[in-house]
Design a protein around this motif. Structure first.
Motif, PDB file in Angstrom:
ATOM      1  N   VAL A 187       0.894  -1.239  -0.235  1.00  0.00           N
ATOM      2  CA  VAL A 187      -0.752   0.084   0.395  1.00  0.00           C
ATOM      3  C   VAL A 187       1.034   0.736  -0.400  1.00  0.00           C
ATOM      4  O   VAL A 187       1.607   1.468   0.193  1.00  0.00           O
ATOM      5  CB  VAL A 187      -0.980  -0.081   1.458  1.00  0.00           C
ATOM      6  CG1 VAL A 187      -1.703   1.133   1.826  1.00  0.00           C
ATOM      7  CG2 VAL A 187      -1.926  -1.192   1.408  1.00  0.00           C
ATOM      8  N   LYS A 191       1.128   7.925   0.623  1.00  0.00           N
ATOM      9  CA  LYS A 191       1.477   8.700  -0.754  1.00  0.00           C
ATOM     10  C   LYS A 191       1.257  10.439  -0.123  1.00  0.00           C
ATOM     11  O   LYS A 191       1.949  11.834  -1.092  1.00  0.00           O
ATOM     12  CB  LYS A 191      -0.099   8.697  -1.309  1.00  0.00           C
ATOM     13  CG  LYS A 191      -1.039   8.604  -0.548  1.00  0.00           C
ATOM     14  CD  LYS A 191      -2.218   7.586  -1.687  1.00  0.00           C
ATOM     15  CE  LYS A 191      -3.514   7.547  -1.058  1.00  0.00           C
ATOM     16  NZ  LYS A 191      -4.493   6.678  -1.338  1.00  0.00           N
ATOM     17  N   ALA A 364      -7.191   4.745 -10.172  1.00  0.00           N
ATOM     18  CA  ALA A 364      -6.294   5.142  -9.815  1.00  0.00           C
ATOM     19  C   ALA A 364      -5.459   3.338  -9.952  1.00  0.00           C
ATOM     20  O   ALA A 364      -5.829   2.582 -11.539  1.00  0.00           O
ATOM     21  CB  ALA A 364      -6.659   3.914  -7.997  1.00  0.00           C
ATOM     22  N   HIS A 391      -6.202   2.397  -2.290  1.00  0.00           N
ATOM     23  CA  HIS A 391      -6.348   3.144  -3.584  1.00  0.00           C
ATOM     24  C   HIS A 391      -7.566   3.433  -4.061  1.00  0.00           C
ATOM     25  O   HIS A 391      -7.104   4.408  -5.236  1.00  0.00           O
ATOM     26  CB  HIS A 391      -4.953   2.887  -3.998  1.00  0.00           C
ATOM     27  CG  HIS A 391      -3.786   2.657  -3.693  1.00  0.00           C
ATOM     28  ND1 HIS A 391      -2.579   2.169  -4.103  1.00  0.00           N
ATOM     29  CD2 HIS A 391      -3.267   2.998  -1.861  1.00  0.00           C
ATOM     30  CE1 HIS A 391      -1.276   1.859  -3.233  1.00  0.00           C
ATOM     31  NE2 HIS A 391      -1.535   2.554  -2.000  1.00  0.00           N
TER      32      HIS A 391
END
Length: 949
Positions: A187, A191, A364, A391
């Motif tokens: 994951v 981000k 995504a 996501h």
């Protein structure tokens, strides 16, 4: 700006979701954050200026130091004042140097660098310039050089005596990889985490830049809580997977009409298997709508105009499905069945898969993001894509996660072709399908699309055939073989919760040991258990209290920092190698991530530093897939590929350039380094190689023979000097241009900085940059413009060193394509003309160069020593998380000698660095001071001060 060395950050962020509805608690966490403290002598991190209570470096003056300073005052300073002050004094500072302000004690790296430049200029007789009337005698030159050399030896001795490893915070990439391996989930945890700035030399691991600010700590705490909530499993039911099958022949595409296809109910695993058997037994039925490539050039695919519903797009197809339980933690797996018709040039379609929110049309990107399709229509191939649920933009909140969610998937042909057509625009604009005239517009669009498709087929572009797609939604925790944190909540609730604390302690001990990447002391465990007890005393459930304690572990120093000092009173239960944290420093160097079980076991047994064992482990680690994280990161930072995105390509000059081409060029540079590194090939092939790594788009851009596929592949080139090696690659040539024209100055600076480690000084502030588009310079060729710029006295010396290197690359335009003439657009009339290219030049050494081929031959023939030394220096800078200094010079020389003996094999360079004292050192004399100071001033410990509502 001055900050206190520690302060409290109150984070009121414990949500009601984590508490029983009857007892909502807002917890204030008082966090003591590392700020404002630098440890210059030990490489400790910091991100702000010194404060009154900051630790400062203490230089102990020895008799030898005093003698050196006395010699400077009595002999060296007068010589320099007589001969150098006119250009390097109060009124004028050539190359940014003012000699009366240089520190003769050389107590900083800046001073050492400046004195090194003085020594080199004197040795080469570049300074003072030959036309200066004031010149030191040869004896005076030698006196200054001898004094500098002797002073350097003294500085080196002092630095070797105080050598230590650099304690630093994990970089964003390292932090993400650490969480991924801790929780067994691929994951993008980081981000939303802001990246730290790169160092002066372009590296992200620089210890001086990696502290923890208050804002960053808020991010870390939010990420920790979300991660623990998602990936620590307490006993309970895990939902079954959901399965979907979409046949593309059932999917309609009608621009201007509500079309598409929606699957409302998931299949059981058995139903999916039965449908798959039925498909295998019958003929393959493809959609009657094939997908064509995208045209070359920029397309703003996010703009409203290009995404109007009544525009027929030839590269893309949509479908929809409904999930009744899109789990907050889990993975979506898509298997797309596709086939291809190759283009006349051998090009293959490239399947791009995206999935996201139907309403917002936010998509995504999965892993991998694209797949080359080469299978014939007789037997389709399967492209598999994976993406974490986190996501996927769904437009729903965590509280709504059990509601039905409609998702849109997009499949498209991401290959590029200059003869491709993006879409067909009907007359008028239809926003309501019920309006009169709809069918006439639809028929016109259909007719235009038939003509457009025929034109593309006549041009021989590739086509993508769509068969079907299978989708699995797999909740996290179903894979019993994955590394999972399963908490025995059932046992914790037995005997009225009497065993809860035991379960918490056992779970916390295992979690801390993995998170801290070493054995933990009883004092460390007791500290966290005290925090757990305090949460429980305030009314938290077993699950909530343990989750919050786990989150605290993930914002503590031993987790966030590499080589964080360990207090002396914790040493008894921790091995010597674990105190040195050699396993962590090794893994974050070679894997950009945490050590595995084998490294941790060797360190716990004090076996890792044995030279034979260490060599075996380095070889094992470099053979692991995780080593490609390191090789990619180092290549990006050494080559300064971060600057590529700062160049805006002018579409007037390069209408066929687009971001896809740019990404391919960056990948080419990284792949070149990785293949030479992991193949244990001669590092000089980075400059001169008979192999290039290209795909079907790049060979067209470079004018090479065609290949099939968007994946980079090794191709032999007939004359490596015109395309092989980094200097001939599009990424390097584009980021050292200005988006419209090539720039020999930028290119020369890049060669000096990255390949030869001989950076020029910054330009004087009073000298304007070269404006190649000005009316006065418009009639001149680029070479003449640069020569004109060099005539300014303040520019002459530096540009004589810089420009010739870049002029040799003039046959490459601003996006790396070969040219014989340069396009010139008149800024006033927009008239276009071409000026001939002259790539001949004379290097500062006097070597005559006729273009890039001669430059490559010169570098590998006569400057290989400088290149390989520069590569050694850059690799050591990355490994040490700081630039090598005078204390490392003798080891730097030994490492380079070993590198040369190996035939310049990059894995040998890595081994030599890892086995050096500079990499392994943690001096006993400073261990106690570092640990005590760090614990008192910088420990971000979370403490409950509990407020109840």
């Amino acid at each position: 700006m001055r900050f206190p060395s520690a302060y409290r950050l109150h984070v009121l962020s414990r949500s009601s979701k984590m508490k029983p509805p009857s007892a909502v608690t807002v917890l204030a966490v008082s966090v003591f954050v590392l700020v404002a403290v630098w440890f210059p002598s030990a490489g400790m991190p910091g991100s702000v200026s010194y404060g009154d209570d900051a630790l400062v470096q203490v230089v102990v003056t020895s008799p030898r130091n005093e003698a050196s300073l006395a010699s400077f005052s009595e002999t060296i300073a007068p010589i320099m004042k007589r001969n150098c002050s006119q250009c390097h004094g109060e009124g004028k500072q050539e190359a940014g140097l003012r000699f009366d302000e240089l520190d003769p004690a050389m107590s900083s790296d800046h001073d050492v660098s400046a004195w090194s430049s003085v020594r080199d200029a004197l040795n080469s007789h570049q300074m003072p310039p030959p036309d200066e009337t004031r010149q030191p005698s040869e004896q005076e030159r030698q006196q200054i050089v001898a004094w500098i050399d002797a002073s350097f030896e003294g500085v080196a001795r002092r630095r070797r005596a105080n050598r230590s490893s650099s304690m630093r915070r994990l970089t964003v990439a390292e932090y993400e990889h650490t969480l991924q391996e801790l929780f067994g989930a691929k994951v993008a945890f980081a981000k939303n985490l802001p990246a730290a700035p790169l160092s002066e030399h372009g590296y992200s691991r620089d210890a001086d830049l990696l502290g923890v600010s208050a804002l960053e700590l808020e991010y870390f705490l939010a990420i920790a809580r979300q991660s623990v909530d998602d990936y620590v499993i307490f006993a309970g039911h895990i939902p079954d997977s959901e399965h979907y099958l979409i046949e593309f022949e059932d999917v309609e595409y009608r621009p201007g009409v509500a079309g598409g296809y929606s699957v409302d109910e998931p299949l059981t695993e058995q139903e999916l298997l039965e449908k798959r058997r039925a498909r295998d037994a019958g003929p393959v039925i493809y959609s009657d709508r094939t997908l064509f490539p995208l045209p070359d050039g920029p397309l703003d695919l996010s703009s409203e105009e290009l995404n109007r519903s009544d525009r027929q797009k030839f590269h893309q197809q949509f479908a929809r499905f409904k999930s009744h339980q899109l789990h907050k933690a889990g993975e979506l797996v898509a298997r797309v069945y596709v086939a291809a018709k190759l283009g006349d040039d051998g090009s293959a379609p490239r399947l791009r898969f995206r999935i996201g929110d139907t309403l917002g049309m936010e998509f995504a990107e999965p892993i991998p993001s694209e797949c080359d399709v080469t299978a014939s229509t007789e037997k389709p191939q399967v492209c598999t894509f994976r993406i974490p649920f986190r996501h996927v933009p769904t437009g729903t909140t965590d509280e709504e996660e059990d509601e039905e969610t409609t998702l849109t998937l997009s499949v498209s042909n991401a290959s590029r072709n200059p003869d491709a057509i993006y879409d067909v625009v009907p007359e008028g604009y239809n926003v309501a399908p019920g309006k009169s005239g709809l069918m006439s517009r639809y028929r016109k669009t259909l007719a235009d699309s038939i003509v457009s498709k025929a034109a593309m087929r006549t041009a021989g572009v590739n086509e993508l055939y769509l068969d079907a797609i299978e989708i699995d939604l797999v909740p996290f925790g179903l894979d019993m073989h994955a590394r999972l944190w399963r908490i025995d909540a059932q046992r914790a609730n037995l005997n009225a919760g009497a065993d809860a604390r035991t379960v918490a302690e056992e779970s916390l001990q295992a979690f801390m040991q993995r998170a801290y990447r070493r054995s933990i002391s009883s004092a460390e465990l007791d500290s966290m258990m005290s925090l757990y007890d305090q949460f429980r005393s305030e009314g938290d459930s077993f699950e909530d209290a343990l989750k919050e304690t786990f989150s605290t572990v993930l914002i503590s120093d031993p987790f966030l920092y590499v080589a964080a000092p360990i207090p002396l009173d914790h040493h008894q239960s921790i091995s010597e190698e674990e105190r040195r944290q050699l396993a962590s420093r090794l893994s974050y160097f070679l894997w950009s991530g945490p050590p595995d079980d084998r490294l941790l076991e060797l360190a716990s047994q004090n076996r890792l530093s044995d030279p034979g064992t260490l060599a075996t482990e380095v070889s094992r680690m470099l053979g692991d897939r995780r080593a490609r994280r390191f090789s990619e990161r180092f290549a990006r930072e050494w080559l300064r590929l971060d600057k590529y995105g700062l160049v805006a390509i002018n579409p007037e000059f390069y209408p066929n350039y687009d971001e896809d081409l740019g990404e391919d060029m960056v990948s080419e540079a990284i792949t070149t380094f990785q293949e030479i590194f992991h193949g244990a090939r001669d590092a000089r092939e980075l400059i001169a190689s008979e192999t290039v790594y290209v795909n079907q788009r790049l060979v067209r851009h470079y004018g090479l023979p065609p290949v099939t596929g968007g994946q980079l592949q090794a191709v032999d080139v007939p004359d490596y000097r015109t395309r092989g090696g980094l200097l001939h690659q599009g990424a390097i040539l584009t980021m050292t241009a200005d988006g419209a024209e090539s720039n020999p100055i930028y290119r020369g600076v890049w060669i000096l900085e990255r390949l030869l480690n001989d950076p020029p000084p910054p330009p004087p502030p009073s000298v304007p940059a070269l404006d190649a588009s000005s009316a006065d310079l418009a009639p001149l060729t680029l070479k003449q413009k640069i020569e004109f710029h060099r005539q300014q006295s303040a520019c002459a010396t530096c540009h004589a060193k810089i420009d010739p290197w870049g002029l040799a690359l003039e046959n490459f335009d601003a996006i790396g394509a070969w040219r014989e003439a340069a396009l010139v657009i008149n800024p006033d009339t927009a008239a276009r003309s071409f000026s001939p290219i002259d790539s001949s030049t004379v290097l500062p050494s006097g070597e005559k160069i006729e273009g890039s081929s001669d430059l490559v031959s010169y570098l590998v023939g006569q400057r290989q020593e400088e290149f390989t030394r520069a590569l050694t220096w850059h690799m050591m800078t990355y490994a040490l998380a700081r630039a090598p200094n005078l204390g490392d010079e003798s080891e730097l020389e030994s490492i380079h000698r070993y590198f040369r003996t190996s035939g310049y094999k990059l894995p040998s360079l890595v081994l030599a660095i890892v086995q050096s004292e500079s990499f392994q050192a943690v001096p006993e004399s400073t261990a106690m001071d570092q640990a005590d100071s760090f614990q008192k001033k910088n420990a971000p410990t979370a403490t409950l001060i509990g407020e109840r509502q």
